[in-house]
Design a protein around this motif. Structure first.
Motif, PDB file in Angstrom:
ATOM      1  N   ALA A   1       0.845  -1.192   0.000  1.00  0.00           N
ATOM      2  CA  ALA A   1       0.000   0.000   0.000  1.00  0.00           C
ATOM      3  C   ALA A   1       0.875   1.234   0.000  1.00  0.00           C
ATOM      4  N   ILE A   2       0.286   2.381  -0.388  1.00  0.00           N
ATOM      5  CA  ILE A   2       1.038   3.625  -0.448  1.00  0.00           C
ATOM      6  C   ILE A   2       1.354   4.170   0.933  1.00  0.00           C
ATOM      7  N   PHE A   3       0.639   3.702   1.956  1.00  0.00           N
ATOM      8  CA  PHE A   3       0.897   4.161   3.314  1.00  0.00           C
ATOM      9  C   PHE A   3       2.136   3.440   3.864  1.00  0.00           C
ATOM     10  N   SER A   4       3.121   4.227   4.224  1.00  0.00           N
ATOM     11  CA  SER A   4       4.399   3.658   4.657  1.00  0.00           C
ATOM     12  C   SER A   4       4.255   2.982   6.018  1.00  0.00           C
ATOM     13  N   THR A   5       4.830   1.796   6.130  1.00  0.00           N
ATOM     14  CA  THR A   5       4.857   1.089   7.414  1.00  0.00           C
ATOM     15  C   THR A   5       5.960   1.594   8.331  1.00  0.00           C
ATOM     16  N   ALA A   6       6.967   2.243   7.761  1.00  0.00           N
ATOM     17  CA  ALA A   6       8.055   2.840   8.541  1.00  0.00           C
ATOM     18  C   ALA A   6       8.627   3.987   7.717  1.00  0.00           C
ATOM     19  N   ALA A   7       9.036   5.060   8.374  1.00  0.00           N
ATOM     20  CA  ALA A   7       9.562   6.235   7.683  1.00  0.00           C
ATOM     21  C   ALA A   7      10.533   6.967   8.591  1.00  0.00           C
ATOM     22  N   ALA A   8      11.432   7.745   7.951  1.00  0.00           N
ATOM     23  CA  ALA A   8      12.410   8.543   8.691  1.00  0.00           C
ATOM     24  C   ALA A   8      12.752   9.770   7.861  1.00  0.00           C
ATOM     25  N   PRO A   9      12.913  10.933   8.488  1.00  0.00           N
ATOM     26  CA  PRO A   9      13.306  12.139   7.747  1.00  0.00           C
ATOM     27  C   PRO A   9      14.697  11.984   7.147  1.00  0.00           C
ATOM     28  N   ALA A  10      14.865  12.386   5.901  1.00  0.00           N
ATOM     29  CA  ALA A  10      16.172  12.297   5.257  1.00  0.00           C
ATOM     30  C   ALA A  10      17.180  13.221   5.914  1.00  0.00           C
ATOM     31  N   ARG A  11      16.705  14.273   6.575  1.00  0.00           N
ATOM     32  CA  ARG A  11      17.635  15.191   7.242  1.00  0.00           C
ATOM     33  C   ARG A  11      18.388  14.500   8.374  1.00  0.00           C
ATOM     34  N   ASN A  12      17.861  13.385   8.878  1.00  0.00           N
ATOM     35  CA  ASN A  12      18.587  12.648   9.916  1.00  0.00           C
ATOM     36  C   ASN A  12      19.903  12.098   9.398  1.00  0.00           C
ATOM     37  N   ALA A  13      19.983  11.911   8.084  1.00  0.00           N
ATOM     38  CA  ALA A  13      21.236  11.478   7.462  1.00  0.00           C
ATOM     39  C   ALA A  13      21.996  12.652   6.870  1.00  0.00           C
TER      40      ALA A  13
END
Length: 465
Positions: free
Chosen positions: A188-200
């Motif tokens: 599905a389009i709803f992400s099961t896990a996500a993180a801001p790219a700014r953390n990297a």
């Protein structure tokens, strides 16, 4: 020396064995302009392009850089299906991929009315791009936030899809956390896990090349994602997602990339790419491929569309190279043998120096010195040194002037006396002639000296004339 030779043969045997066991059999694909394995496949071979995807200056552009009334999405898939389930056990495969990409924004105006044309233009962005696994090579999803992954109609039956999205569009309806994040989509389009790219330390909308690393371990049910501007993988992953993909994976699936534009437009470009699966048993190699079905798109493949089984490589294969395993193993064995011999030699010399102490252990002289040192003691007790010739005065003093109390015995031609020298050694003296007149002074001539005849550890024997 024998054990060193055995270890050398063991090293040769290990180096000549296959680099990977059958349990790690898998497949790998690579594309790009680098050297070595990256030359095995180019973007213009074995790739299927769907929607707005096209080749652009040696890379794949998944979308157009202008807002159009067209599809607004594009997809690039490797044309041959890849096995993701073990034929015998139905266990899922592990996989790893690395690719470089960039998202280059286009220029938009804040208004199209004549009264607002004086306003300065500003960059606008599309939805982002995604690395995906899909069971249908002909399906292309919607734009406007869906990244070409899924249909925007809730009643539509989407194919089995696993994706890692690099999203540059904030859409609350799709549960996006921000407009610069990495997410994991499973079915599905709803992400099961996500993180801001700014953390990297990464801005996906910066318009510069970035590198992503995706690694899934089926045994641990863990998906890890790294992101950075450098081609060296960062030490810490940006996102670690506990996810079990076994329910989403099919026996054969297609791998590639997808992207879309929405309220804005951007070029979504993919550069160098490598992908591999591993963790299969050898029985999966003999599995027949699924029926081939060409995709409804711009297929740039030039070869057959049969599947990739574990252990297969992309055609055309690289030129045959000599097997360097035995050579490297032989060199390693020789170096190990030299190192072992040197170590044994140094150890023996070290032990020899400990045994010798401060003596001069060199050649025959060293051996003689050692023997002399050993023979200079009896029962562990050092032997006192006794001169080979002593004066008559010393004999007289040792025997108390040949006093009768020191007589040990009489013989036909001599009388035997005992005594103690000034050094503390016992001495036995045999007097061969009648006792001469008492000398007035000490003398060291031949007539008043005694010669050593024999002795042991505690007693020395002398004959006097």
């Amino acid at each position: 020396m024998e054990w060193a030779l055995l270890l050398c043969l063991l090293v040769l045997f290990v180096s000549a064995s296959p680099a990977a066991s059958s349990a790690d059999a898998g497949m790998s694909i690579s594309t790009g302009s680098g050297s070595g394995i990256l030359d095995r496949i180019a973007w213009d071979s074995n790739m299927t392009l769907l929607g707005e995807a096209s080749l652009k200056n040696g890379t794949i552009s998944l979308t157009c850089d202008t807002l159009t009334t067209g599809i607004g999405a594009g997809r690039a898939l490797y044309s041959r299906p890849v096995r993701f389930l073990d034929r015998a056990t139905r266990a899922p495969a592990s996989f790893a991929t690395t690719f470089t990409f960039s998202i280059r924004p286009t220029t938009c105006s804040s208004s199209t009315s004549d009264s607002a044309r004086h306003l300065a233009p500003f960059p606008c962005f599309g939805d982002g791009l995604a690395f995906l696994l899909t069971s249908d090579p002909r399906f292309l999803g919607a734009a406007n936030g869906f990244l070409g992954l899924f249909s925007d109609r809730s009643a539509a039956a989407d194919p089995a899809t696993v994706a890692v999205e690099f999203d540059t569009n904030l859409d609350p309806l799709l549960r996006d956390i921000d407009d610069n994040h990495v997410g994991v989509d499973g079915g599905a389009i709803f992400s099961t896990a996500a993180a801001p790219a700014r953390n990297a330390g990464v801005d996906l909308k910066r318009g510069v090349p970035m590198t992503a690393w995706v690694d899934y371990r089926a045994a641990r049910k863990t998906l890890r994602i790294w992101l950075g501007y450098s081609r060296s993988r960062p030490p810490c992953p940006l996102l670690v997602a506990p996810v079990d993909l076994s329910a989403l994976l099919r026996e054969f699936m297609y791998v590639g990339f997808s992207a879309s534009n929405g309220r804005g437009a951007a070029l979504h470009l993919v550069g160098n790419w490598s992908f591999r699966t591993f963790g299969f048993s050898s029985s999966s190699r003999s599995a027949p491929p699924p029926p081939s079905s060409p995709a409804d798109g711009k297929d740039s493949s030039t070869g057959s569309d049969e599947s990739l089984n574990p252990g297969d490589e992309i055609s055309p294969p690289p030129p045959c190279l000599p097997r360097w395993g035995p050579v490297i193993g032989g060199i390693a064995g020789v170096l190990f043998l030299i190192a072992a011999s040197t170590t044994v030699t140094l150890w023996c010399r070290f032990r020899w120096n400990l045994d010798c102490g401060d003596c001069n252990c060199g050649g025959d002289d060293g051996a003689s010195s050692t023997r002399s040192r050993k023979h200079s003691s009896v029962n562990g007790e050092p032997r006192m040194k006794v001169p080979t010739r002593i004066s008559l005065d010393e004999v007289m003093s040792a025997t108390t002037e040949f006093h009768d109390s020191n007589i040990l015995g009489h013989g036909a031609s001599a009388t035997v006396y005992q005594g103690v020298l000034p050094s503390g050694s016992n001495v036995v003296v045999r007097l061969l002639s009648p006792l001469p007149p008492q000398p007035s002074s000490s003398s060291t001539t031949a007539q008043d000296t005694c010669s050593r005849s024999s002795g042991d550890a505690s007693t020395t024997y002398f004959s006097c004339s």
